[in-house]
Design a protein around this motif. Sequence first.
Motif, PDB file in Angstrom:
ATOM      1  N   THR B 124      56.070 -19.453  80.629  1.00  0.00           N
ATOM      2  CA  THR B 124      57.306 -20.121  80.214  1.00  0.00           C
ATOM      3  C   THR B 124      57.751 -19.613  78.842  1.00  0.00           C
ATOM      4  N   TYR B 125      56.760 -19.442  77.960  1.00  0.00           N
ATOM      5  CA  TYR B 125      57.038 -18.971  76.597  1.00  0.00           C
ATOM      6  C   TYR B 125      57.591 -17.544  76.618  1.00  0.00           C
ATOM      7  N   GLY B 126      57.020 -16.713  77.479  1.00  0.00           N
ATOM      8  CA  GLY B 126      57.510 -15.344  77.640  1.00  0.00           C
ATOM      9  C   GLY B 126      58.954 -15.329  78.118  1.00  0.00           C
ATOM     10  N   GLU B 127      59.258 -16.134  79.121  1.00  0.00           N
ATOM     11  CA  GLU B 127      60.628 -16.189  79.637  1.00  0.00           C
ATOM     12  C   GLU B 127      61.592 -16.729  78.576  1.00  0.00           C
ATOM     13  N   TYR B 128      61.081 -17.630  77.726  1.00  0.00           N
ATOM     14  CA  TYR B 128      61.917 -18.203  76.675  1.00  0.00           C
ATOM     15  C   TYR B 128      62.256 -17.164  75.596  1.00  0.00           C
ATOM     16  N   HIS B 129      61.276 -16.353  75.217  1.00  0.00           N
ATOM     17  CA  HIS B 129      61.526 -15.393  74.137  1.00  0.00           C
ATOM     18  C   HIS B 129      62.152 -14.087  74.617  1.00  0.00           C
ATOM     19  N   PHE B 130      61.813 -13.691  75.855  1.00  0.00           N
ATOM     20  CA  PHE B 130      62.222 -12.343  76.281  1.00  0.00           C
ATOM     21  C   PHE B 130      62.928 -12.313  77.627  1.00  0.00           C
ATOM     22  N   ARG B 134      66.017 -17.435  77.556  1.00  0.00           N
ATOM     23  CA  ARG B 134      66.484 -17.170  76.184  1.00  0.00           C
ATOM     24  C   ARG B 134      67.675 -18.046  75.856  1.00  0.00           C
ATOM     25  N   GLY B 135      67.692 -18.548  74.645  1.00  0.00           N
ATOM     26  CA  GLY B 135      68.803 -19.395  74.225  1.00  0.00           C
ATOM     27  C   GLY B 135      68.584 -20.864  74.539  1.00  0.00           C
ATOM     28  N   GLY B 136      67.512 -21.174  75.279  1.00  0.00           N
ATOM     29  CA  GLY B 136      67.205 -22.569  75.567  1.00  0.00           C
ATOM     30  C   GLY B 136      66.553 -23.235  74.365  1.00  0.00           C
ATOM     31  N   ARG B 137      66.286 -24.515  74.498  1.00  0.00           N
ATOM     32  CA  ARG B 137      65.636 -25.266  73.421  1.00  0.00           C
ATOM     33  C   ARG B 137      64.546 -26.162  74.017  1.00  0.00           C
ATOM     34  N   HIS B 138      64.937 -26.972  75.002  1.00  0.00           N
ATOM     35  CA  HIS B 138      63.965 -27.781  75.741  1.00  0.00           C
ATOM     36  C   HIS B 138      63.849 -27.162  77.129  1.00  0.00           C
ATOM     37  N   LEU B 153      58.473 -26.548  77.014  1.00  0.00           N
ATOM     38  CA  LEU B 153      58.754 -26.211  75.621  1.00  0.00           C
ATOM     39  C   LEU B 153      59.695 -27.268  75.058  1.00  0.00           C
ATOM     40  N   ILE B 154      59.320 -27.832  73.920  1.00  0.00           N
ATOM     41  CA  ILE B 154      60.180 -28.803  73.230  1.00  0.00           C
ATOM     42  C   ILE B 154      60.608 -28.146  71.919  1.00  0.00           C
ATOM     43  N   GLY B 317      54.366 -13.585  76.841  1.00  0.00           N
ATOM     44  CA  GLY B 317      54.202 -14.851  76.123  1.00  0.00           C
ATOM     45  C   GLY B 317      52.942 -14.838  75.269  1.00  0.00           C
ATOM     46  N   ALA B 318      51.866 -14.238  75.813  1.00  0.00           N
ATOM     47  CA  ALA B 318      50.599 -14.159  75.075  1.00  0.00           C
ATOM     48  C   ALA B 318      50.750 -13.262  73.848  1.00  0.00           C
ATOM     49  N   ALA B 319      51.488 -12.163  74.010  1.00  0.00           N
ATOM     50  CA  ALA B 319      51.716 -11.257  72.872  1.00  0.00           C
ATOM     51  C   ALA B 319      52.504 -11.982  71.779  1.00  0.00           C
ATOM     52  N   LYS B 320      53.505 -12.760  72.190  1.00  0.00           N
ATOM     53  CA  LYS B 320      54.306 -13.513  71.220  1.00  0.00           C
ATOM     54  C   LYS B 320      53.435 -14.547  70.495  1.00  0.00           C
TER      55      LYS B 320
END
Lengths: 343, 343
Positions: B124-130, B134-138, B153-154, B317-320
């Motif tokens: 989820t974190y990977g999809e959020y950053h890359f 992207r552009g989401g918040r919650h 992710l909150i 996500g793990a790299a981030k």
Amino acid sequence: MAKANKKFIIGLDIGGTKLMALAVSEKFKPLGRFRIKTRGKKGGGGSQFDRVVECIAGVMTENKLSPADLLGIGVGSPGPLNPETGVIIDTPNIGWKNFPLADKISAKFKGVPVAVDNDVNLGTYGEYHFGAARGGRHVFGMFPGTGIGGGILIDGRIYRGASGAAGEVGHVVLDPAGPLCGCGHRGCLEAYAGRLVIAGQLAALVLRDQAPELAEEVGSDIRDIRSGQIADSIDGGDRLVEQVVRREAARIGLVVANVVNILSPDTIVLGGGLVEAMTRLFMDEVARAVRRHALPFLAKFANLVPAKLGDDAVAMGAAKLIAERLDARKAGNADPKRARAKK
Amino acid sequence: MAKANKKFIIGLDIGGTKLMALAVSEKFKPLGRFRIKTRGKKGGGGSQFDRVVECIAGVMTENKLSPADLLGIGVGSPGPLNPETGVIIDTPNIGWKNFPLADKISAKFKGVPVAVDNDVNLGTYGEYHFGAARGGRHVFGMFPGTGIGGGILIDGRIYRGASGAAGEVGHVVLDPAGPLCGCGHRGCLEAYAGRLVIAGQLAALVLRDQAPELAEEVGSDIRDIRSGQIADSIDGGDRLVEQVVRREAARIGLVVANVVNILSPDTIVLGGGLVEAMTRLFMDEVARAVRRHALPFLAKFANLVPAKLGDDAVAMGAAKLIAERLDARKAGNADPKRARAKK
């Protein structure tokens, strides 16, 4: 100590049937309460607003508190609403639509700061700061009533989600083919375990002569069936009344268990009139449901507690909310000074 | 530009069937991948750990990256685990129990910093950053597979809850009297819509000659039924296969709708092998379920998107994650210096 001149804060709880204003000291010591009935939607926004003003003025007059010492007002209201602007977006029960409640109240009380948030959020927040959820961090509050509201605190702060209206656990769908809910969907928790639906089942028992204890106190008008009477009839031996309430308490428990599976809170606080009147029954059924339906690794971190503040929860949470806004304002005012000093 | 001497980070995805190491630059540009099969639990913790080391070493050797330039390693693993200490608490599929994975890896690679978190959180974190979120918040990420994991992710940060294991949406109970789940409870989402359960239904169709297209590719061994084959058989006209998959996709959608009612995310990202192979079918069914079962006021803020990063999501996500730990370390190291300078 000249108590009369002490600064104070007001927390206001705008409920479906009554308004309650609570004045507290800067240290959140209750100084006095004032209650009046909420007027129905017939009166329109203006008239309902007059009751709000009357209630706030009332708590000051009754307790000999001077408006000059009023620091701010926190307000818990049904939603949806915008907690940033204090605008009520839509509350069908009261009749407000895009109503700038915070600004209107502020204008009536010499421009004093006013903060508005959802009543269930503030009830949870009140229990977190002053009641049963103290010491928690990720808190889920649930208040079964006519509606079944949920409040979520993440890291001790009110979590509102993208819409501002997170925590709508009353509309978690248990069965897509289930009974029709007030929201228009089918099979929501409220369509089974909302107060009116439970009362409807109990009224049917009364008419069928299957609830003799309850029949002594109420008829078949579901408006007349109060939580205390339900509790009394169960204590008096109405087995079918108990079965109905236990079944719906277990259904509420199923949703609590699913919230544990999703959110893994450390504290779950249950409140509201039904839970207050039948605390042991509700706590037992919800605890059993969490044991049965939540993953043990998550359930073992989730502490289930009954609310402690009763009618004060929302107003106390509202008082805390405005107190924090006032503190933030102070800090905000201090910063520019420091910035200037550095030059 | 002397690319060979550039600093880099490794993200490792420990999956149920394979390990994948991804090397990225400090700006998260992929430099190379290395995949090997996960060994079963027979080998025990040590042997499985050797594969982890082999995979990390492999991505460096294959891509001519020098261990001297390795800044840190981020690892996505099945849980439960402790993201603070990097200790795996219990992963039955791999055979680790209270296994200090982060420390063990670090010791094998000259003490380089290692961070470990849950694979679904990191996907989820990977999809959020890359990727798609992207552009989401919650953000709510859901990855249906053998297990059905959820990542939350909150405010853009991984939310772990009190247990560290929030987001167990696969064990949301839909029917307390439903089919038995692997977890021992009844009626969990996974007990209906987990990959093995869907495959079981499809294998039965094959045996009953009700899925001719699928029968050409697979038999009745549910291990052999892959997502791509299911997609092919639907494209080829196996109507009953489509019905089975659509029904379970709708059930996944019901849980997504209930997450919207509870959490009110702004972004919902759906990924995993089944969704990748049948993106349109899954997106349609989930979107329909959200329209039907989530409150409109919350649903309108919830943007539903398919995952973009595919197999890279967890490793990215793990790299981030490890990059952020390294940044925090730098900031932490800088502070004492500043404190000293002030004296």
